[in-house]
Motif scaffolding. Sequence first.
Motif, PDB file in Angstrom:
ATOM      1  N   MET A 119       0.810  -1.194   0.000  1.00 58.44           N
ATOM      2  CA  MET A 119       0.000   0.000   0.000  1.00 58.44           C
ATOM      3  C   MET A 119       0.860   1.269   0.000  1.00 58.44           C
ATOM      4  O   MET A 119       0.463   2.269  -0.540  1.00 58.44           O
ATOM      5  CB  MET A 119      -0.921   0.003   1.226  1.00 58.44           C
ATOM      6  N   LEU A 120       1.992   1.146   0.628  1.00 59.54           N
ATOM      7  CA  LEU A 120       2.895   2.288   0.684  1.00 59.54           C
ATOM      8  C   LEU A 120       3.344   2.676  -0.723  1.00 59.54           C
ATOM      9  O   LEU A 120       3.319   3.854  -1.092  1.00 59.54           O
ATOM     10  CB  LEU A 120       4.095   1.939   1.559  1.00 59.54           C
ATOM     11  N   ILE A 121       3.695   1.692  -1.520  1.00 59.96           N
ATOM     12  CA  ILE A 121       4.164   1.958  -2.882  1.00 59.96           C
ATOM     13  C   ILE A 121       3.020   2.482  -3.746  1.00 59.96           C
ATOM     14  O   ILE A 121       3.207   3.418  -4.535  1.00 59.96           O
ATOM     15  CB  ILE A 121       4.786   0.687  -3.484  1.00 59.96           C
ATOM     16  N   LEU A 122       1.829   1.914  -3.592  1.00 61.03           N
ATOM     17  CA  LEU A 122       0.677   2.384  -4.357  1.00 61.03           C
ATOM     18  C   LEU A 122       0.366   3.835  -4.017  1.00 61.03           C
ATOM     19  O   LEU A 122       0.056   4.640  -4.905  1.00 61.03           O
ATOM     20  CB  LEU A 122      -0.540   1.500  -4.083  1.00 61.03           C
ATOM     21  N   GLY A 123       0.451   4.187  -2.751  1.00 60.35           N
ATOM     22  CA  GLY A 123       0.228   5.574  -2.351  1.00 60.35           C
ATOM     23  C   GLY A 123       1.239   6.516  -2.973  1.00 60.35           C
ATOM     24  O   GLY A 123       0.884   7.604  -3.448  1.00 60.35           O
ATOM     25  N   LEU A 124       2.499   6.098  -3.008  1.00 58.95           N
ATOM     26  CA  LEU A 124       3.526   6.939  -3.623  1.00 58.95           C
ATOM     27  C   LEU A 124       3.300   7.092  -5.124  1.00 58.95           C
ATOM     28  O   LEU A 124       3.506   8.173  -5.688  1.00 58.95           O
ATOM     29  CB  LEU A 124       4.908   6.353  -3.338  1.00 58.95           C
ATOM     30  N   GLY A 171      -0.175   2.642   4.946  1.00 58.81           N
ATOM     31  CA  GLY A 171       0.856   1.645   4.660  1.00 58.81           C
ATOM     32  C   GLY A 171       2.043   1.777   5.602  1.00 58.81           C
ATOM     33  O   GLY A 171       2.619   0.791   6.037  1.00 58.81           O
ATOM     34  N   GLY A 172       2.411   3.009   5.937  1.00 58.36           N
ATOM     35  CA  GLY A 172       3.509   3.222   6.884  1.00 58.36           C
ATOM     36  C   GLY A 172       3.170   2.704   8.264  1.00 58.36           C
ATOM     37  O   GLY A 172       3.995   2.057   8.919  1.00 58.36           O
ATOM     38  N   LYS A 173       1.953   2.974   8.725  1.00 56.52           N
ATOM     39  CA  LYS A 173       1.524   2.463  10.032  1.00 56.52           C
ATOM     40  C   LYS A 173       1.502   0.944  10.044  1.00 56.52           C
ATOM     41  O   LYS A 173       1.917   0.304  11.008  1.00 56.52           O
ATOM     42  CB  LYS A 173       0.136   2.988  10.388  1.00 56.52           C
ATOM     43  N   HIS A 174       1.018   0.357   8.960  1.00 60.43           N
ATOM     44  CA  HIS A 174       0.957  -1.100   8.856  1.00 60.43           C
ATOM     45  C   HIS A 174       2.360  -1.699   8.875  1.00 60.43           C
ATOM     46  O   HIS A 174       2.598  -2.715   9.531  1.00 60.43           O
ATOM     47  CB  HIS A 174       0.227  -1.489   7.569  1.00 60.43           C
ATOM     48  N   GLN A 175       3.286  -1.055   8.177  1.00 60.28           N
ATOM     49  CA  GLN A 175       4.665  -1.537   8.132  1.00 60.28           C
ATOM     50  C   GLN A 175       5.311  -1.472   9.513  1.00 60.28           C
ATOM     51  O   GLN A 175       5.987  -2.414   9.936  1.00 60.28           O
ATOM     52  CB  GLN A 175       5.474  -0.688   7.139  1.00 60.28           C
ATOM     53  N   VAL A 176       5.084  -0.368  10.238  1.00 63.72           N
ATOM     54  CA  VAL A 176       5.660  -0.231  11.583  1.00 63.72           C
ATOM     55  C   VAL A 176       5.073  -1.278  12.520  1.00 63.72           C
ATOM     56  O   VAL A 176       5.793  -1.897  13.311  1.00 63.72           O
ATOM     57  CB  VAL A 176       5.422   1.201  12.124  1.00 63.72           C
ATOM     58  N   LYS A 177       3.765  -1.511  12.422  1.00 64.91           N
ATOM     59  CA  LYS A 177       3.113  -2.508  13.266  1.00 64.91           C
ATOM     60  C   LYS A 177       3.665  -3.904  12.974  1.00 64.91           C
ATOM     61  O   LYS A 177       3.946  -4.679  13.890  1.00 64.91           O
ATOM     62  CB  LYS A 177       1.609  -2.479  13.004  1.00 64.91           C
ATOM     63  N   TYR A 178       3.861  -4.225  11.701  1.00 56.90           N
ATOM     64  CA  TYR A 178       4.397  -5.518  11.309  1.00 56.90           C
ATOM     65  C   TYR A 178       5.820  -5.710  11.835  1.00 56.90           C
ATOM     66  O   TYR A 178       6.156  -6.769  12.361  1.00 56.90           O
ATOM     67  CB  TYR A 178       4.368  -5.653   9.785  1.00 56.90           C
ATOM     68  N   MET A 179       6.631  -4.676  11.708  1.00 53.39           N
ATOM     69  CA  MET A 179       8.015  -4.778  12.179  1.00 53.39           C
ATOM     70  C   MET A 179       8.062  -4.925  13.693  1.00 53.39           C
ATOM     71  O   MET A 179       8.893  -5.661  14.230  1.00 53.39           O
ATOM     72  CB  MET A 179       8.808  -3.555  11.721  1.00 53.39           C
ATOM     73  N   LYS A 180       7.165  -4.244  14.411  1.00 53.03           N
ATOM     74  CA  LYS A 180       7.113  -4.345  15.865  1.00 53.03           C
ATOM     75  C   LYS A 180       6.718  -5.760  16.287  1.00 53.03           C
ATOM     76  O   LYS A 180       7.322  -6.337  17.195  1.00 53.03           O
ATOM     77  CB  LYS A 180       6.108  -3.328  16.401  1.00 53.03           C
ATOM     78  N   GLN A 181       5.720  -6.327  15.629  1.00 53.38           N
ATOM     79  CA  GLN A 181       5.297  -7.690  15.936  1.00 53.38           C
ATOM     80  C   GLN A 181       6.409  -8.687  15.622  1.00 53.38           C
ATOM     81  O   GLN A 181       6.639  -9.637  16.375  1.00 53.38           O
ATOM     82  CB  GLN A 181       4.050  -8.052  15.143  1.00 53.38           C
TER      83      GLN A 181
END
Length: 115
Positions: A1-6, A66-76
């Motif tokens: 989603m991050l790439i699509l947004g960009l 997408g950024g929030k999702h990426q940070v959440k994934y990395m934290k998990q």
Amino acid sequence: MLILGLVLIVVAAVLIVLGLFTTGNGDLDDPTATLLGLPVGSTTIFVIGLVAGVLLLFGLSLTKWGGKHQVKYMKQKRQMRDMAKTLQDAETKSETKTETKTEPKIAPEPKSEDA
């Protein structure tokens, strides 16, 4: 989603630049402008600007999500790695305790001669 947004943000920026660089013919009786050599009216330029704004806002929201999702994934992922390491350390510790313990040997019971 991050790439699509960009990608959507880039497309919106290109549309905005195209809308800004339309050239008018300078004739007040014929208010058509040219966009990449094609004649366009004021309504078309307005619609291009509207679409560019919507794409820009949608691209920004997708990038944020997408950024929030990426940070959440990395934290998990980090938490799971820490938990796995803790579990592995605990298993190693319990294995060393088991190996050092000697099991008590049970002496055979004496046979009684009552029979």
